[in-house]
Design a protein around this motif. Structure first.
Motif, PDB file in Angstrom:
ATOM      1  N   UNK A   1      39.298  39.706  23.888  1.00 38.31           N
ATOM      2  CA  UNK A   1      38.140  40.598  23.769  1.00 38.31           C
ATOM      3  C   UNK A   1      37.828  40.952  22.322  1.00 38.31           C
ATOM      4  N   UNK A   2      38.855  40.966  21.464  1.00 38.26           N
ATOM      5  CA  UNK A   2      38.639  41.360  20.065  1.00 38.26           C
ATOM      6  C   UNK A   2      38.518  40.159  19.123  1.00 38.26           C
TER       7      UNK A   2
ATOM      8  N   UNK B   1      33.173  39.997  28.746  1.00 37.77           N
ATOM      9  CA  UNK B   1      33.110  39.771  30.198  1.00 37.77           C
ATOM     10  C   UNK B   1      34.087  40.676  30.923  1.00 37.77           C
ATOM     11  N   UNK B   2      33.865  40.876  32.186  1.00 41.84           N
ATOM     12  CA  UNK B   2      34.700  41.794  32.954  1.00 41.84           C
ATOM     13  C   UNK B   2      35.973  41.135  33.470  1.00 41.84           C
TER      14      UNK B   2
ATOM     15  N   UNK C   1      44.337  40.679  37.087  1.00 42.69           N
ATOM     16  CA  UNK C   1      44.150  42.124  36.963  1.00 42.69           C
ATOM     17  C   UNK C   1      44.699  42.621  35.636  1.00 42.69           C
ATOM     18  N   UNK C   2      45.848  42.092  35.228  1.00 44.76           N
ATOM     19  CA  UNK C   2      46.427  42.464  33.939  1.00 44.76           C
ATOM     20  C   UNK C   2      45.511  42.044  32.788  1.00 44.76           C
ATOM     21  N   UNK C   3      44.930  40.851  32.886  1.00 38.98           N
ATOM     22  CA  UNK C   3      44.010  40.376  31.851  1.00 38.98           C
ATOM     23  C   UNK C   3      42.773  41.263  31.779  1.00 38.98           C
ATOM     24  N   UNK C   4      42.255  41.668  32.946  1.00 34.66           N
ATOM     25  CA  UNK C   4      41.078  42.538  32.973  1.00 34.66           C
ATOM     26  C   UNK C   4      41.373  43.889  32.325  1.00 34.66           C
ATOM     27  N   UNK C   5      42.545  44.448  32.626  1.00 39.64           N
ATOM     28  CA  UNK C   5      42.927  45.723  32.027  1.00 39.64           C
ATOM     29  C   UNK C   5      43.048  45.579  30.510  1.00 39.64           C
ATOM     30  N   UNK C   6      43.602  44.449  30.060  1.00 34.74           N
ATOM     31  CA  UNK C   6      43.697  44.200  28.622  1.00 34.74           C
ATOM     32  C   UNK C   6      42.336  44.134  27.962  1.00 34.74           C
TER      33      UNK C   6
ATOM     34  N   UNK D   1      25.100  37.182  39.779  1.00 34.60           N
ATOM     35  CA  UNK D   1      25.723  38.154  40.665  1.00 34.60           C
ATOM     36  C   UNK D   1      26.255  39.333  39.859  1.00 34.60           C
ATOM     37  N   UNK D   2      26.843  39.030  38.708  1.00 33.57           N
ATOM     38  CA  UNK D   2      27.406  40.078  37.852  1.00 33.57           C
ATOM     39  C   UNK D   2      26.316  41.016  37.346  1.00 33.57           C
TER      40      UNK D   2
END
Length: 253
Positions: A6-7, A67-68, A95-100, A165-166
């Motif tokens: 993300x960064x 992205x989510x 789920x861990x990747x999304x939280x990150x 959809x998103x």
């Protein structure tokens, strides 16, 4: 890995938070116009409404990154084959990747927050219990939000591309969660619909607790609703994944 991804593109990363300040400025202008020099509307003062809009906007940027989820891209590129070989379950990995990805917003929010409060407005919590209740509700709201995105991303196993959809989901979720208009201002039918869906647990509940619009025993009920949605959505995610993994086709091995 989600945090680092993300960064990676710093220009795009920082630009999204410049838009946060613009959004807060515009929301303040709109609500000031709506109140039209009245001290309060529906028992809610203008200062409280602006504080709500400011906190909700900052919170939305934290809970709804772009992205989510990494799932659609990994499905298109066939990288789910590698994910399935890992000793950790696929849903737990994603789920861990999304939280990150979501937590990657924290440094930029920390920088933007003083400016956001200057552009918008802030209201101190009435007690330490408001801060505790808000912190718990925010954590539970984040889990609800990430489970919703996890389920949405799993649609990629059927469609490959989920951008459209998103976009539709984000529009509906931002409105029904109270991120744009608090539930107390929504007309009866829409308010009833919003209260039946899980979206209000992601945005409205934490902010309303912070601003004392939810107090006393109602806080316990609100947190209970969030926990209920976490359980329901966890089961739904497992069900969707049980169907989605049947559509995986691996070639060459």
């Amino acid at each position: 890995m989600g945090y680092r991804t993300a960064t990676a593109y710093r220009g795009s990363y920082l630009l999204t938070f410049a838009t946060l300040l613009l959004q807060i400025f515009l929301m303040k202008a709109v609500w000031t116009g709506v109140y039209a020099q009245r001290e309060e509307v529906g028992g809610v003062t203008l200062d409280t409404m602006i504080a709500y809009a400011t906190l909700a906007a900052v919170q939305y940027r934290l809970l709804n990154p772009m992205p989510s989820s990494p799932i659609p891209q990994r499905v298109r590129e066939g990288k789910v084959a590698v994910d399935l070989l890992r000793p950790v379950g696929f849903l737990s990995q994603m789920l861990a990747a999304q939280v990150g990805i979501a937590l990657a917003a924290l440094p930029a929010i920390a920088i933007a927050l003083p400016f956001a409060l200057l552009v918008g407005g802030a209201q101190a919590p009435s007690s330490a219990w408001s801060i505790v209740g808000y912190s718990i509700a925010l954590l539970l709201g984040m889990l609800v939000n990430q489970l919703l995105y996890l389920i949405l991303a799993l649609v990629a196993f059927w469609t490959l591309e989920t951008t459209g959809i998103d976009m539709m989901y984000r529009f509906a979720a931002q409105f029904l969660s109270g991120a744009l208009v608090p539930l107390w201002f929504m007309p009866g039918t829409i308010k009833a619909l919003a209260e039946l869906l899980p979206f209000q647990a992601t945005s409205y509940t934490p902010v309303a607790i912070y601003l004392d619009e939810i107090q006393g025993a109602a806080i316990t009920r609100a947190l209970g609703v969030q926990l209920m949605w976490i359980l329901v959505l966890s089961g739904l995610a497992a069900l969707v994944w049980s169907r989605a993994k049947r559509r995986i086709v691996l070639q060459g091995g």
